[in-house]
Motif scaffolding. Structure first.
Motif, mmCIF file in Angstrom:
data_model
loop_
_atom_site.group_PDB
_atom_site.id
_atom_site.type_symbol
_atom_site.label_atom_id
_atom_site.label_comp_id
_atom_site.label_asym_id
_atom_site.label_seq_id
_atom_site.Cartn_x
_atom_site.Cartn_y
_atom_site.Cartn_z
ATOM 1 N N CYS A 1 4.038 17.993 -14.278
ATOM 2 C CA CYS A 1 3.965 17.103 -15.445
ATOM 3 C C CYS A 1 4.988 15.983 -15.361
ATOM 4 C CB CYS A 1 4.180 17.905 -16.727
ATOM 5 S SG CYS A 1 2.810 19.000 -17.140
ATOM 6 N N ARG A 2 6.105 16.246 -14.710
ATOM 7 C CA ARG A 2 7.161 15.249 -14.581
ATOM 8 C C ARG A 2 6.971 14.358 -13.342
ATOM 9 N NH1 ARG A 2 12.052 16.988 -17.456
ATOM 10 N NH2 ARG A 2 11.713 19.042 -18.409
ATOM 11 N N GLY A 3 6.003 14.695 -12.487
ATOM 12 C CA GLY A 3 5.769 13.918 -11.281
ATOM 13 C C GLY A 3 6.660 14.297 -10.117
ATOM 14 N N VAL A 4 7.313 15.462 -10.211
ATOM 15 C CA VAL A 4 8.211 15.907 -9.137
ATOM 16 C C VAL A 4 7.395 16.330 -7.918
ATOM 17 C CG1 VAL A 4 9.823 17.731 -8.453
ATOM 18 C CG2 VAL A 4 10.070 16.612 -10.677
ATOM 19 N N ALA A 5 7.773 15.812 -6.762
ATOM 20 C CA ALA A 5 7.098 16.171 -5.514
ATOM 21 C C ALA A 5 8.007 16.937 -4.561
ATOM 22 C CB ALA A 5 6.585 14.909 -4.817
ATOM 23 N N PHE A 6 9.338 16.761 -4.717
ATOM 24 C CA PHE A 6 10.293 17.342 -3.773
ATOM 25 C C PHE A 6 11.393 18.068 -4.545
ATOM 26 C CE2 PHE A 6 8.798 13.191 -2.124
ATOM 27 C CZ PHE A 6 7.940 13.671 -1.135
ATOM 28 N N ALA B 1 9.526 34.076 -9.997
ATOM 29 C CA ALA B 1 10.024 33.471 -11.238
ATOM 30 C C ALA B 1 9.363 32.118 -11.491
ATOM 31 C CB ALA B 1 11.543 33.324 -11.178
ATOM 32 N N LEU B 2 9.132 31.334 -10.440
ATOM 33 C CA LEU B 2 8.431 30.058 -10.604
ATOM 34 C C LEU B 2 7.049 30.276 -11.195
ATOM 35 C CD1 LEU B 2 9.269 28.229 -7.228
ATOM 36 C CD2 LEU B 2 10.238 27.734 -9.487
ATOM 37 N N SER B 3 6.394 31.338 -10.744
ATOM 38 C CA SER B 3 5.063 31.651 -11.249
ATOM 39 C C SER B 3 5.125 32.214 -12.661
ATOM 40 C CB SER B 3 4.383 32.666 -10.314
ATOM 41 O OG SER B 3 3.115 33.046 -10.803
ATOM 42 N N ASP B 4 6.056 33.146 -12.892
ATOM 43 C CA ASP B 4 6.170 33.788 -14.203
ATOM 44 C C ASP B 4 6.383 32.769 -15.317
ATOM 45 O OD1 ASP B 4 5.962 36.236 -12.946
ATOM 46 O OD2 ASP B 4 8.112 36.694 -13.044
ATOM 47 N N HIS B 5 7.138 31.714 -15.038
ATOM 48 C CA HIS B 5 7.553 30.774 -16.085
ATOM 49 C C HIS B 5 6.889 29.395 -15.950
ATOM 50 C CE1 HIS B 5 10.575 33.660 -17.434
ATOM 51 N NE2 HIS B 5 10.860 33.850 -16.174
ATOM 52 N N GLN B 6 5.842 29.297 -15.120
ATOM 53 C CA GLN B 6 5.080 28.044 -14.958
ATOM 54 C C GLN B 6 5.989 26.852 -14.652
ATOM 55 O OE1 GLN B 6 4.274 29.905 -18.189
ATOM 56 N NE2 GLN B 6 3.221 31.139 -16.660
ATOM 57 N N VAL B 7 6.983 27.093 -13.811
ATOM 58 C CA VAL B 7 7.947 26.035 -13.505
ATOM 59 C C VAL B 7 7.300 24.923 -12.685
ATOM 60 C CG1 VAL B 7 10.112 25.511 -12.325
ATOM 61 C CG2 VAL B 7 9.907 27.607 -13.681
ATOM 62 N N LEU B 8 6.436 25.274 -11.745
ATOM 63 C CA LEU B 8 5.802 24.238 -10.936
ATOM 64 C C LEU B 8 4.876 23.371 -11.776
ATOM 65 C CD1 LEU B 8 5.041 26.055 -7.559
ATOM 66 C CD2 LEU B 8 7.048 24.726 -8.233
ATOM 67 N N GLU B 9 4.285 23.961 -12.805
ATOM 68 C CA GLU B 9 3.459 23.170 -13.705
ATOM 69 C C GLU B 9 4.317 22.154 -14.460
ATOM 70 O OE1 GLU B 9 1.237 26.834 -12.698
ATOM 71 O OE2 GLU B 9 3.316 26.361 -13.187
ATOM 72 N N ASP B 10 5.526 22.575 -14.850
ATOM 73 C CA ASP B 10 6.443 21.654 -15.508
ATOM 74 C C ASP B 10 6.835 20.521 -14.559
ATOM 75 O OD1 ASP B 10 8.480 21.387 -17.956
ATOM 76 O OD2 ASP B 10 9.596 20.960 -16.123
ATOM 77 N N ASN C 1 11.480 9.239 -9.717
ATOM 78 C CA ASN C 1 11.427 10.511 -10.463
ATOM 79 C C ASN C 1 10.671 11.606 -9.720
ATOM 80 O OD1 ASN C 1 12.771 9.519 -12.933
ATOM 81 N ND2 ASN C 1 10.920 8.262 -13.143
ATOM 82 N N LYS C 2 10.725 11.555 -8.399
ATOM 83 C CA LYS C 2 9.982 12.537 -7.611
ATOM 84 C C LYS C 2 10.834 13.691 -7.095
ATOM 85 C CE LYS C 2 6.243 9.527 -5.991
ATOM 86 N NZ LYS C 2 5.529 9.010 -4.801
ATOM 87 N N VAL C 3 12.145 13.690 -7.438
ATOM 88 C CA VAL C 3 13.060 14.697 -6.890
ATOM 89 C C VAL C 3 13.653 15.528 -8.027
ATOM 90 C CG1 VAL C 3 15.189 15.079 -5.577
ATOM 91 C CG2 VAL C 3 13.619 13.231 -4.915
ATOM 92 N N ALA C 4 13.633 16.842 -7.850
ATOM 93 C CA ALA C 4 14.297 17.765 -8.773
ATOM 94 C C ALA C 4 15.294 18.603 -7.992
ATOM 95 C CB ALA C 4 13.280 18.677 -9.454
#
Length: 505
Positions: free
Chosen positions: A244-249, A232-241, A104-107
């Protein structure tokens, strides 16, 4: 809500008070909509944006005179290949990619802010159907590839896994895309794992630095380019999401490539084992003057150089093996670590330099009449997703075959390239090749066997129509159990139901 007086004061500070010149004529509802839109524009940023657009428009559009001397191809140790690297290396890369997916490390992250205007439609490109026998849209093909790669990784590692799908939309595409996904039950993906977010919009600007009104109650706005991803990643806290999911890549790609392999295990594994923080898939340029950006080094730093910036003499240069020296064509298909994206947002995004696009922008004249210009009259400023390459600590490129992984959809038929016809032909030709390689034979209308040579000119339809669902095969794997030693009339539509029938017969 901000008052008209407050909005006017903000626009005065930005030097853009003309945007309210029809405000007194408007009914209460459109006036409120205009004021709400203008209240979102921060005065200093608006002033800087308009000044920058005017200055960029006034600059010489030609390439830097000394660019050719500063260019170098990427070092060989930074480049892998899906076709030329040795089979053992490719197996290692694929194994590693599947391992990361299974954990579960890939999005995957889709850049889908553009409309299908050049295709002659007003809806998002991802909703377009190129005329496949199945009538699947680009969105459906991509969703099914995600489902298949999840299945393959789960089967290999005996665990259930998820590849979350992040979709960057724009003001134009968010509503229609969300509605389309709901209508189609998210193509049987868990809605919790499909995350849509919106990129920023920027005003279109005249050549002398004035923001443009497209209606009396509406500023002419445009998405800030696919490089608007980082804000947009910053505006919508996408990296924080993602954290939380354990995505690294993160595998980032553009919506219009019908052959795109989402979360490609081979690409992911190559980048991870190379220790890369940033990577790009590339295809070999078809000819020196092909209008695609080139992935190379400028002053020793990785970069995409636009085809218009490379002189004809430099474009023609050959490597010792006869290939183009600057032949690594950019296809908007990228790998990033989440940590690198954090660094971009934290440190590098303000350093990105906007690119200029000169466009025909409808506008209101001084009397309040709508004018649709016959020649370009405005500037749209945009950033590109690849503008961050120079900030990577370990950049790599991965060569793939064009016929297997790149056929973009940009122009309406009957254009001779990048059209619905060429995209459809590319996918059906690929599936025909896969079927032949799996041992299938095809029959013509008279029941005679068709030739088995899979080599087809790019401009020709395959001898038989064969469409293979991504739910049956992600990249040509596993087809032998359905097709080996069998003969099929055209068309063959190999979906899950047909695969089950063939398996049982």
């Amino acid at each position: 809500m901000a008052s008209e007086q407050e909005v006017r004061a903000r626009l005065q500070r930005a030097g853009q008070e003309h945007l309210l010149r029809f405000c007194a004529e408007l009914a209460p509802r459109p006036r409120a909509a205009l004021l709400a839109e203008l209240a979102l524009l921060e005065p200093e940023a608006l002033r800087e944006h308009c000044q920058r657009a005017a200055a960029a428009c006034a600059r010489d559009p030609g390439p830097p005179p000394d660019l050719g001397a500063r260019l170098r191809p990427l070092p060989p140790e930074c480049v892998g290949s899906a076709s030329r690297s040795d089979p053992d290396a490719r197996r290692r890369w694929e194994d590693e990619g599947f391992r990361q997916i299974a954990q579960n490390k890939v999005a995957v992250l889709l850049l889908a802010g553009g409309q299908g205007t050049r295709l002659g439609v007003t809806y998002p490109k991802g909703m377009y159907c190129v005329g496949l026998p199945s009538q699947k849209t680009l969105y459906q093909l991509q969703a099914e590839r995600i489902r298949r790669v999840e299945q393959l990784a789960s089967k290999r590692h005996g665990t259930r896994c998820t590849v979350p799908w992040y979709i960057m939309t724009s003001e134009f595409t968010l509503g229609p895309t969300a509605e389309f996904f709901k209508k189609h039950n998210f193509f049987h993906l868990d809605p919790a794992n499909v995350v849509m977010f919106e990129q920023r919009m920027l005003p279109a600007v005249t050549f002398d630095g004035q923001a443009i009104l497209e209606r009396k109650d509406k500023v002419a706005m445009a998405p800030d380019g696919n490089g608007g991803l980082y804000c947009a990643l910053s505006d919508h806290q996408v990296l924080e999401d993602m954290a939380c999911r354990g995505v690294a890549f993160v595998h980032v790609y553009c919506v219009d490539n019908i052959l795109v392999r989402l979360a490609d295990p081979l690409f992911i594994g190559f980048c991870v084992l190379q220790g890369a923080d940033c990577g790009a898939k590339v295809v070999e340029k078809a000819y020196p003057e092909e209008p695609v950006g080139v992935v190379c080094q400028v002053d020793g730093v990785p970069q995409v150089v636009e085809y218009s910036e490379i002189s004809p003499e430099t474009a023609q240069l050959r490597a010792p093996d006869g290939s183009l020296l600057y032949g690594a064509g950019n296809i908007c298909n990228h790998f990033f670590t989440r940590d690198f994206l954090h660094a971009v947002i934290r440190e590098f995004e303000p350093l990105l330099k906007p690119h200029v696009a000169i466009k025909k922008v409808p506008y209101m004249d001084e009397e309040g009449n709508l004018v649709k210009p016959l020649k370009p009259n405005g500037v749209k400023m945009e950033k590109f997703v690849f503008d961050v390459f120079p900030f990577a600590k370990n950049f790599v490129a991965f060569e793939v075959l064009r016929e297997e992984e790149f056929s973009p959809l940009k122009n309406a038929d009957p254009a001779d390239r990048d059209s619905p016809s060429t995209a459809r032909r590319a996918l059906l030709a690929q599936h025909y090749r896969w079927a032949l390689q799996a041992g299938a034979r095809f029959l013509d209308t008279h029941g005679a066997l068709l030739p088995t040579s899979p080599g087809l000119p790019g401009s020709e339809d395959p001898p038989a129509i064969c469409e293979i669902s991504p739910l049956v095969s992600y990249s040509g794997e596993g087809l032998e159990e359905y097709l080996q030693g069998r003969e099929f009339p055209s068309p063959l539509i190999l979906d899950e139901a047909q695969a089950l029938l063939l398996q049982e017969s």
